[in-house]
Each structure stands twice: as C-alpha cells, then as structure tokens.
Design an enzyme around this catalytic site. Structure first.
Site: not given
Length: 300
Positions: A129, A101, A51
């Site tokens: 996050h 990430r 996602r």
C-alpha cells in the site's frame, strides 16, 4: 516521476520519496491549487475503502481535477464477468491516471503492464500500500522532525498488513530499528525480514506491547484483518491479541506518537484518543496532502 506508475514503494528512490514529502508540505500550507483542471482521475475500488478513496478524491478535487470511477465492484462490469484487463483498458480511455484497489496481490503490477496511463496502487491484497506508506512517512517526519535512525514498533497483524510491509521496506533507507510485536501466527513475512537484514539493520520481536513501549519513537498499531483469513477460527484466536490502552502509555518516551492506518476496530481504546501521543486522525488528514503531491508529480 511524470507519467510513472506507483505500484510498490520500491518504485521510488529515497530522493524521490523525499521529493514527494517536501511537495506535500507545500500542499498542507496551500491545499487548494487548481493545477490539474484539465485532468481526469479514475478511482477503481474493487475492495472497500473510506480514507484512501475519499482522500484521493479530495486531493484530486482540490487540485481541480475531475473524478470518475466506482467504490463497489458490484456496480461495475466486473460483476458481469469483465476481466481486469478489459476494465483497465476501457477506463484508461477516459482517464489520465487510474487509482486502483484490488483484493489480489500483484493485480496492480499487472494492471500497470497493460494500462496506457499510470496506475497508482491503492492496495493490492496483502501485498503493498505505497501511498499509505508515503503518508505514514510524512506523519513520522512531521512528528519527529526527522526520518533517520528512529525506533519504530509495529503491532498486530504483521503477516497480512500491507501497510506494514511497505513502511518497513521504506524505513530501511532511513536506518530505522524495528520492534515487531505480534502473535506467532501473524509475524512479519520472511521476505520483509530479509530486506531488513540485507540493509544491515536490527529488528527485535516481542509478544507484548509492554516489552517495547519505552524504547520506541513510533508505535504503529494495526487491525487484525478478518478479510485476509481463510479460516475464521484462526481469526477468532488472534483478533483481540493487542488492545492499546491509556495506562500502557505511562512509561513511553516523551516524543512517542501512536499511528494507525485505520479503520480501527478495538485495537486502540478510545481513552487513548485524547492523549498527546494519539496521532492517527491527523495521520489520515496528512493523506490528502501526500496524495495531492503524488497526483501533481505524476500528472504535471
């Protein structure tokens, strides 16, 4: 916020967060706006993602930007031993912004200190996050009509859940009351609890969903993350601690919405998907609009 990295949700003030959410509303109404046609967005994912990576790439594409990068560190020079610093400095030569990430907590902050272009933290280990936090806040405001003075429950992995850490910290600026539901082994870290106390807000701890379900406006479910456990036995002991079912929603408030940062394993039964409280797939959709707002703000 132009040209500014986003590493922690603390990097943005309350007014800046609201500015992003307001801008996202505009992109939801009109998502295709080629305002970044002269920009290049790099997505560096040293850790698996569906996602976050795809929504960033969708957001960039709908704004007309070009996207480069990798979704598997095994296909990059990191596999050959290249340092993170060298990777960042090289990719920055080709990019206007880097979305990264990485499995190591603190890696995004360090990358921002060496990078000549802005870094957007798409998750650094069990730390934070922030873009997930922004889309969560957008989803909360959209479903509740406000962000202020809500009762928010977090369920499952509160120790390693970076989405939880970011959202708790952000919601403190909106006078939330927190309901923390987890096994003893996965309680919210002390530094996050201290942030709640410093804001003179309340938190309550429970061992079961049933104890809190009739008190809350938002039920934020999380996956127990196998990849964060050094001891597989510890993971096996807690992996099925909470499974939300349709029956558990019988006594909930009328306005309750169930959120989940996804991926789901088995912590939400599929019989919940058709319930009016289920909002996690719309939540994922909201990620595109929020990340459009973020890219536009940083790059324009």
């Amino acid at each position: 916020m132009k040209g500014k990295s986003l590493i922690s949700i603390n990097d943005y003030s309350k007014s800046e967060i609201l500015q992003i959410l307001d801008l996202a509303e505009g992109f939801e109404k009109q998502p295709r706006q080629p305002i970044l046609s002269d920009k290049v967005v790099s997505t560096l994912f040293f850790e698996p993602s569906t996602r976050t990576r795809l929504s960033f790439e969708s957001a960039a594409n709908q704004l007309g930007a070009r996207v480069i990068g990798f979704s598997d560190a095994g296909t990059s020079s990191a596999k050959k031993g290249e340092s993170l610093k060298d990777t960042i400095l090289t990719v920055a030569c080709y990019s206007d912004v880097i979305v990264m990430r990485h499995p190591l907590a603190g890696s995004a902050r360090w990358a921002s200190e060496v990078s000549p272009v802005p870094i957007i933290n798409a998750g650094d280990g069990a730390n934070q996050h922030p873009t997930q936090c922004l889309l969560d806040m957008y989803s909360i405001r959209k479903t509740q009509g406000k962000l202020d003075k809500l009762n928010v429950a977090f369920v499952g992995d509160l120790k390693y859940g970076r989405t939880v850490h970011s959202l708790v910290i952000a919601m403190c600026d909106f006078d939330a009351t927190f309901h923390l539901i987890s096994p003893a082994e996965l309680k919210l870290p002390s530094y996050v609890k201290q942030h709640i106390k410093d804001k003179n807000l309340e938190y309550h701890q429970y061992l079961s969903i049933e104890e809190a379900i009739n008190k809350v406006d938002i039920l934020y479910m999380t996956r127990v993350q196998r990849e964060r456990f050094a001891d597989p036995i510890e993971y096996e002991n807690v992996k099925n601690a909470y499974i939300l079912t349709k029956d558990q929603l019988k006594n909930c408030k009328d306005n309750l919405k169930v959120l989940h940062p996804l991926p789901r394993v088995n912590e939400i039964s599929e019989d919940v998907d058709d319930m009016p409280q289920a909002y996690y797939f719309q939540q994922a959709q909201n990620g595109v609009y929020v990340r459009q707002a973020l890219l536009a703000t940083i790059l324009q």
